[in-house]
Design a protein around this motif. Structure first.
Motif, short mmCIF file in Angstrom:
data_model
loop_
_atom_site.label_atom_id
_atom_site.label_comp_id
_atom_site.label_asym_id
_atom_site.label_seq_id
_atom_site.Cartn_x
_atom_site.Cartn_y
_atom_site.Cartn_z
N PHE A 8 0.86 -1.17 0.00
CA PHE A 8 0.00 0.00 0.00
C PHE A 8 0.90 1.23 0.00
CE2 PHE A 8 -2.00 -3.44 2.28
CZ PHE A 8 -3.26 -3.51 1.70
N LEU A 9 1.00 1.91 -1.12
CA LEU A 9 1.91 3.04 -1.21
C LEU A 9 1.46 3.98 -2.31
CD1 LEU A 9 5.22 2.03 -2.99
CD2 LEU A 9 3.18 0.70 -3.11
N PRO A 10 1.92 5.23 -2.29
CA PRO A 10 1.42 6.20 -3.25
C PRO A 10 2.26 6.36 -4.50
CG PRO A 10 2.63 7.32 -1.55
CD PRO A 10 2.68 5.85 -1.21
N ASN A 11 3.39 5.67 -4.61
CA ASN A 11 4.28 6.03 -5.70
C ASN A 11 4.72 4.85 -6.55
OD1 ASN A 11 5.76 4.91 -3.66
ND2 ASN A 11 7.52 6.23 -3.93
N SER A 12 3.81 3.92 -6.78
CA SER A 12 4.12 2.83 -7.68
C SER A 12 3.72 3.21 -9.10
CB SER A 12 3.37 1.57 -7.24
OG SER A 12 3.65 0.51 -8.11
N SER A 13 4.48 2.79 -10.10
CA SER A 13 4.24 3.22 -11.48
C SER A 13 3.89 2.02 -12.35
CB SER A 13 5.48 3.91 -12.05
OG SER A 13 5.79 5.05 -11.29
N ILE A 14 2.76 2.09 -13.04
CA ILE A 14 2.38 1.05 -13.99
C ILE A 14 2.72 1.54 -15.39
CG2 ILE A 14 0.00 1.86 -14.11
CD1 ILE A 14 -0.84 -1.03 -14.56
N ASN A 15 3.39 0.70 -16.15
CA ASN A 15 3.92 1.13 -17.44
C ASN A 15 3.21 0.52 -18.64
OD1 ASN A 15 5.83 2.78 -16.24
ND2 ASN A 15 7.34 1.15 -16.11
N ASP A 16 2.65 -0.69 -18.51
CA ASP A 16 2.02 -1.32 -19.66
C ASP A 16 1.11 -2.43 -19.18
OD1 ASP A 16 1.42 -1.75 -22.28
OD2 ASP A 16 3.27 -2.78 -22.79
N ILE A 17 0.08 -2.77 -19.98
CA ILE A 17 -0.81 -3.87 -19.67
C ILE A 17 -1.03 -4.72 -20.92
CG2 ILE A 17 -2.01 -2.65 -17.82
CD1 ILE A 17 -4.30 -2.09 -19.75
N SER A 18 -1.42 -5.98 -20.69
CA SER A 18 -1.77 -6.89 -21.78
C SER A 18 -2.93 -7.77 -21.30
CB SER A 18 -0.57 -7.77 -22.16
OG SER A 18 -0.92 -8.68 -23.18
N ILE A 19 -3.93 -7.97 -22.13
CA ILE A 19 -5.12 -8.73 -21.75
C ILE A 19 -5.16 -10.04 -22.52
CG2 ILE A 19 -7.64 -8.69 -21.62
CD1 ILE A 19 -7.50 -5.65 -21.65
N ARG A 20 -5.36 -11.13 -21.79
CA ARG A 20 -5.46 -12.45 -22.42
C ARG A 20 -6.27 -13.36 -21.50
NH1 ARG A 20 -4.31 -13.58 -27.54
NH2 ARG A 20 -2.30 -12.49 -27.34
N ASN A 21 -7.35 -13.96 -22.03
CA ASN A 21 -8.14 -14.96 -21.30
C ASN A 21 -8.64 -14.45 -19.94
OD1 ASN A 21 -7.68 -16.79 -23.41
ND2 ASN A 21 -5.80 -17.54 -22.44
N ASN A 22 -9.28 -13.29 -19.96
CA ASN A 22 -9.88 -12.72 -18.75
C ASN A 22 -8.86 -12.32 -17.69
OD1 ASN A 22 -12.42 -13.03 -19.82
ND2 ASN A 22 -12.84 -14.95 -18.76
N VAL A 23 -7.62 -12.18 -18.09
CA VAL A 23 -6.58 -11.77 -17.15
C VAL A 23 -5.84 -10.57 -17.73
CG1 VAL A 23 -4.41 -12.41 -16.02
CG2 VAL A 23 -6.28 -14.06 -16.16
N ILE A 24 -5.66 -9.56 -16.89
CA ILE A 24 -4.83 -8.42 -17.27
C ILE A 24 -3.46 -8.60 -16.64
CG2 ILE A 24 -4.52 -5.92 -17.07
CD1 ILE A 24 -7.52 -5.63 -16.95
N TRP A 25 -2.43 -8.60 -17.47
CA TRP A 25 -1.05 -8.63 -16.99
C TRP A 25 -0.50 -7.21 -17.06
CZ3 TRP A 25 1.30 -13.02 -15.13
CH2 TRP A 25 0.62 -14.22 -15.36
N ALA A 26 0.19 -6.79 -16.03
CA ALA A 26 0.69 -5.42 -15.98
C ALA A 26 2.11 -5.40 -15.43
CB ALA A 26 -0.21 -4.55 -15.11
N CYS A 27 2.90 -4.48 -15.94
CA CYS A 27 4.25 -4.29 -15.42
C CYS A 27 4.33 -2.93 -14.75
CB CYS A 27 5.31 -4.42 -16.51
SG CYS A 27 5.16 -3.28 -17.90
#
Length: 627
Positions: A25-44
């Motif tokens: 739980f923190l305020p400064n995490s950064s998400i850079n990209d997502i990919s969707i496949r088979n009802n799942v979102i993968w994110a980096c």
């Protein structure tokens, strides 16, 4: 997938009432990209990979995929048809992940050397295309090949219905690849007004839509046209996605818009103050649901609904200066901060207690203590005298403030405050509002920089950290070097020093920290670089400190220790994470071998299930208790 040109701040993954190991739980995490496949979102994110199950609504962090101490980041991700996850970095090559298996293509391995992997796209036939600094790369299970004459600085990759490749670039417009040949469309040879193509797509009618840093362009009726709607003119457009019914979704600095039948519709975000939120990346998932990377969160747009935010908590931890954590008898998590007061987690959501809504006497909370009656005690920031407000206590209804500022203190069973001040020990009764001083038989017992604890019998123990330059002898003590600990009880004051062998003695230092185990025995750490652990077993007569073991490595940043519900000793370090003494050997938990996000541990506590709640530099982390 498209290159992320701005670092966005995402509150990490949370679903009310559901926790997973490594949750932060923190305020400064950064998400850079997502990919969707088979009802799942993968994110980096910058340093970790997580997945979000769209059906169950559960987030899970992938513990095997952490960037560790490298300065690089995960910046692109793609889930292929075989269930493999491809992850690009800006400093450590390429990863291919499937459950139980990780393949790493190193940074220095050609053609990936000196390249950032800005975007990834699966071709559906076991082939993945990657845009890197030096061009376009074709990746199969066993080979990585750089295409000849491919463009550099690729920001996005698209595969059309004929299997041909289209690549948007940061500086050189749009490139088309077919039958082994490249064709370039730019501002010099076509109607493209900008060569910085951030993203593009092809809609159901075959029209090409181009996102640029100064607006939106569509290729229709055999020519390129600039969309001049007020929402797009001169605006940074980051992403465009074509829907199955001919509509086109546009994300960028103006927020989210949909173009259908030449009509532009904009979307606001529920539960957000600002009507317009920068949207960086758009992906179309199942049931025509649009998923977006936005500022501070992940968003979704379901047909017929407003744009909704997928938050991990309804009331967020907004402070980046967290100081302490404690768990009360009801299971609530209390987190102190140096600038935003207190954050409380009740098992479902976070709430914030500050000077405006709770009667909290100050916003700077250095530490939190919970006594045997479940009262909450907090202490003002010790390093800022002008802002410090002393110590305060609440029973859950209102705060009572004691104006004294205590650097070291403890609370006994009666609610009295014991604290050290000016080389003296004081007891303050919160019932009678009276104070008494405790004088030691040995005057040079240095308590001003010591730690105090109250054991399970109500006895107060205080450690001596420094050796006095001159020692006054006492008729009732034969030890002329009174370093160690002192016990204060109804029987008076007794000082305990080490009675072990010379090689295991206290040396030239006293104790920096003491703590009580589940059997009410005392444990202590001496204050030199060897960091030896001693135990004062109350079942042994005569009482005396016995050497147990030494902490592995150098623990210059060590500051505190606690016993869990299985009577195992945990130590926290500002530099090395967490260290566990199980009775026979030490186990180290840090950002390289566990789900800790970083090694700067400020405080930790245990909930009713013996799980750890840890405050680190990056926020509050939930860790399942090891067996």
């Amino acid at each position: 997938m498209k290159k992320l040109l701005f670092l966005l701040f995402l509150i990490p993954k949370f679903v009310s009432g559901q926790l997973f190991e490594g949750e932060v739980f923190l305020p400064n995490s950064s998400i850079n990209d997502i990919s969707i496949r088979n009802n799942v979102i993968w994110a980096c994110e910058n340093q970790v990979i997580f997945k979000y199950d769209i059906v169950s609504g559960i987030f899970t962090q992938i513990p095997d995929l952490k960037y560790g101490k490298s300065t690089g980041q995960f910046i692109s991700i793609e889930a292929d048809e075989q269930g493999q996850i491809w992850i690009g970095t800006d400093g450590n090559g390429l990863y291919r992940y499937s459950p139980g298996s990780i393949r790493h293509y190193p940074y220095g391995e050609r053609p990936l050397n000196y390249s950032s992997i800005t975007c990834l796209k699966s071709a559906g036939n076991g082939v993945v295309w990657a845009g890197i600094t030096n061009g376009l790369v074709k990746i199969t299970k066993d080979t990585i090949v750089l295409l000849e004459d491919s463009p550099r600085q690729i920001t996005s990759i698209y595969i059309d219905g004929n299997g041909n490749l289209w690549c948007g670039t940061e500086y050189n417009g749009l490139f088309h690849y077919a039958q082994g040949k490249w064709k370039n469309f730019n501002s010099q040879n076509s109607h493209i007004p900008q060569d910085n193509i951030t993203d593009f797509c092809i809609d159901k009618s075959g029209r090409c839509w181009y996102a640029t840093d100064k607006g939106l362009i569509v290729f229709a009726d055999k020519e390129l046209k600039t969309i001049v709607a007020k929402y797009f003119t001169g605006t940074y457009i980051s992403s465009v996605v074509a829907g199955s019914s001919g509509e086109v979704f546009v994300g960028g600095a103006m927020g989210l818009a949909k173009i259908a039948n030449n009509i532009v519709k904009t979307y606001n975000t529920k539960n957000r103050r600002a009507d317009v939120t920068f949207l960086q990346n758009l992906e179309l998932g199942i049931d025509r649901t649009l998923w977006c990377i936005g500022e501070n969160n992940l968003k979704k747009l379901t047909p017929g609904e407003e744009l909704q935010t997928i938050d991990r908590q309804s009331n967020r931890i907004t402070s980046q200066r967290l100081s302490s954590v404690a768990v009360d008898s009801s299971g609530k998590i209390w987190v102190g901060s140096f600038d935003k007061g207190i954050f409380v987690y009740d098992g479902k959501q976070w709430s914030n207690l500050d000077t405006t809504n709770s009667g909290l006497p100050g916003m700077d909370v250095a530490d939190i203590t919970i006594d045997s009656r479940n009262n909450i005690w907090i202490n003002g920031e010790e390093n800022s005298p002008k802002r410090s407000w002393g110590i305060a206590q609440t029973d859950g209804t209102k705060w009572k403030v004691y104006p004294e500022r205590f650097v070291h203190y403890t609370i006994d069973a009666s609610g009295s405050i014991w604290y050290a001040k000016k080389n003296m020990l004081f007891r303050y009764s919160t019932i009678t509002d009276s104070e008494e001083s405790i004088r030691f038989p040995v005057e040079q017992f240095m308590i001003n920089e010591s730690t105090l604890i109250c054991d399970k019998n109500g006895e107060i123990w205080i450690s001596s950290k420094y050796i006095p330059e001159k020692v006054t002898l006492s008729a009732i003590y034969d030890d002329i070097n009174p370093k160690g600990t002192a016990r204060i009880s109804d029987d008076g004051i007794k000082i305990y020093h080490n009675e072990g062998r010379p090689e295991n003695s206290l040396g030239d230092f006293g104790f920096s920290h003491i703590f009580c185990d589940g059997s009410n025995n005392l444990w202590a750490i001496n204050d030199d670089l060897s960091k030896k652990i001693f135990k004062l077993d109350k079942s042994q007569k005569p009482l005396g400190w016995k050497f147990v073991t030494s902490i592995p490595g150098r623990y210059d940043g060590f500051d505190f220790g606690k016993f869990d519900k299985k009577n195992r000793l945990w130590l926290g370090s500002y530099q090395y994470g967490l260290t566990l003494w199980g009775g026979k050997e030490w186990t180290i938990y840090n950002s390289s071998n566990s789900l800790l996000p970083d090694d700067d541990v400020r405080d930790f506590d245990f909930d009713k299930d013996n799980n750890l709640w840890v405050v680190t530099r990056q926020g509050v982390t939930f860790l399942k208790a090891p067996k």
